[in-house]
Design an enzyme around this catalytic site. Structure first.
Site, PDB file in Angstrom:
ATOM      1  N   ARG A  96       3.455  -3.395   9.310  1.00 20.53           N
ATOM      2  CA  ARG A  96       2.292  -4.407   9.865  1.00 20.53           C
ATOM      3  C   ARG A  96       2.012  -3.796  11.248  1.00 20.53           C
ATOM      4  O   ARG A  96       0.862  -4.138  11.795  1.00 20.53           O
ATOM      5  CB  ARG A  96       2.751  -5.686   9.761  1.00 20.53           C
ATOM      6  CG  ARG A  96       2.771  -6.274   8.157  1.00 20.53           C
ATOM      7  CD  ARG A  96       3.262  -7.788   8.069  1.00 20.53           C
ATOM      8  NE  ARG A  96       4.719  -7.374   8.063  1.00 20.53           N
ATOM      9  CZ  ARG A  96       5.670  -8.507   7.808  1.00 20.53           C
ATOM     10  NH1 ARG A  96       4.990  -9.771   7.764  1.00 20.53           N
ATOM     11  NH2 ARG A  96       7.178  -8.536   7.813  1.00 20.53           N
TER      12      ARG A  96
ATOM     13  N   CYS B   6       7.421  -5.289  13.670  1.00 19.84           N
ATOM     14  CA  CYS B   6       7.350  -6.315  12.463  1.00 19.84           C
ATOM     15  C   CYS B   6       8.676  -6.252  12.086  1.00 19.84           C
ATOM     16  O   CYS B   6       9.736  -6.222  12.594  1.00 19.84           O
ATOM     17  CB  CYS B   6       6.185  -6.017  11.776  1.00 19.84           C
ATOM     18  SG  CYS B   6       6.250  -4.193  10.899  1.00 19.84           S
TER      19      CYS B   6
HETATM   20  O1  LIG Z   1       6.842  -5.792   8.002  1.00 23.42           O
HETATM   21  S1  LIG Z   1       6.458  -4.659   7.168  1.00 23.42           S
HETATM   22  O2  LIG Z   1       5.085  -4.527   6.969  1.00 23.42           O
HETATM   23  O3  LIG Z   1       7.245  -3.345   7.620  1.00 23.42           O
HETATM   24  S2  LIG Z   1       7.427  -4.610   5.515  1.00 23.42           S
END
Ligand SMILES: O=S(=O)([O-])[S-]
Length: 324
Positions: free
Chosen positions: A283, A278
């Site tokens: 995420r 991500c």
């Molecule tokens: O994409 S993130 O959740 O690492 S900010």
């Protein structure tokens, strides 16, 4: 001077308004039947104890002596209301120090994690309950670090703080008393859970590997760039399934059957070597959690550097626009 006073007044009104909005953020309380139905899905997860309902979490807190509840949100959010007994950590607490990498967002060392956990009152026998208020993706990032460094007495609260409120339970603004302990991870770090930049480069030319982008679609196409990253776009050849597809509207996890359908219908099958990324590995830790713990996939690695690291190296290729 007068303008300055007006600006301060507007700032204070906005701040207080924001705080009131946040505190009052409505969560509908579920009925007994809805709560019982929710319990039904956990037995079908590959690791049936890794996600617990708020009701089960409360039982654990009441019955077990050695439990640490960690609220993983900004301190301002924590101070406005959290699960009784929870301590608070936020990303910088378990990220690498500023001088370790030329870019942000990497995991902290095993030693820093040990110091943090000990300072929160945990040792290697402590059962750790994690939650946040974003569908447990920050909780999943913390889980991923615990799992990789070797602590598996842990569970995520389904639905996070919203799940707690939906069960009709109260939040508090009081902080618990913390008695620090010494924490040492048992065993060696499991590198099979981590993907490095080199792993991603190799996977790009391996037909048995999948690089899975779980960011928002406009980050994947390169329309938007989140702060911290350096260029717009995605790793060439990656497949897109946003992390939040694994969640219901109330931020609880979907059933194992629903999850299987989402990933398998788009080619993300257990026979593949999967690298998830991500912006900075948070995420993607959520999707790593879903694939490994809820669906039982064995070959899934979280790319810690994620888009921040890939976009930092200008010589690395990128792709933009709709998927090819
Ligand atoms: O994409 S993130 O959740 O690492 S900010």
């Amino acid at each position: 001077m007068k303008k300055f006073g007006i600006a301060i007044l507007i700032f204070v009104i906005a701040l207080v308004g924001g705080m009131l909005w946040y505190r009052g953020r409505g969560v509908e309380v579920k009925s007994e039947i809805e709560l019982r139905e929710q319990e039904g899905k956990y037995a079908d997860y590959a690791n049936s104890d890794i996600v617990v309902s708020a009701v089960r979490a409360k039982e654990i807190m009441e019955k077990e002596e050695d439990v640490l509840i960690i609220d993983i949100r900004r301190s301002i959010a924590y101070s406005l209301g959290h699960i009784p007994g929870a301590v608070n950590v936020w990303r910088p607490d378990y990220s690498a120090d500023d001088d370790e990498y030329p870019f942000e967002g990497m995991r902290c060392s095993k030693e820093k994690m040990e110091i943090l956990l000990g300072s929160l009152g945990a040792d290697e026998n402590t059962f750790i309950l994690l939650y946040d208020d974003r569908g447990d993706y920050d909780a999943a990032r913390f889980w991923w670090q615990l799992d990789m460094y070797g602590h598996n007495k842990v569970a995520l609260i389904d639905g996070g703080l919203d799940g707690w409120k939906a069960a009709g339970f109260e939040v508090t603004t009081s902080k618990p008393e913390i008695i620090p302990k010494e924490f040492r991870f048992k065993g060696e770090m499991d590198l099979q859970k981590l993907a490095t930049l080199e792993d991603v480069k190799e996977a790009m030319s391996d037909p048995d590997s999948i690089i899975l982008d779980v960011r928002a679609f406009n980050e994947f196409t390169g329309e938007t760039l989140k702060s911290g990253a350096y260029r717009k776009g995605r790793i060439p050849g990656s497949i897109w399934i946003e992390y939040k597809e694994a969640l219901n509207e109330d931020n609880t996890f979907k059933t194992a059957d629903e999850l299987r359908e989402i990933y398998e219908s788009r080619g993300v099958t257990p026979d593949k070597n999967i690298i998830v990324y991500c912006q900075s590995g948070v995420r993607s830790a959520h999707t790593t959690f879903v694939l490994t713990q809820l669906l039982g996939y064995e070959n899934v690695r979280n790319y810690d550097g994620s888009w921040i690291e890939w976009s930092y190296y200008v010589e690395l290729p990128i792709e933009t626009g709709e998927p090819k």
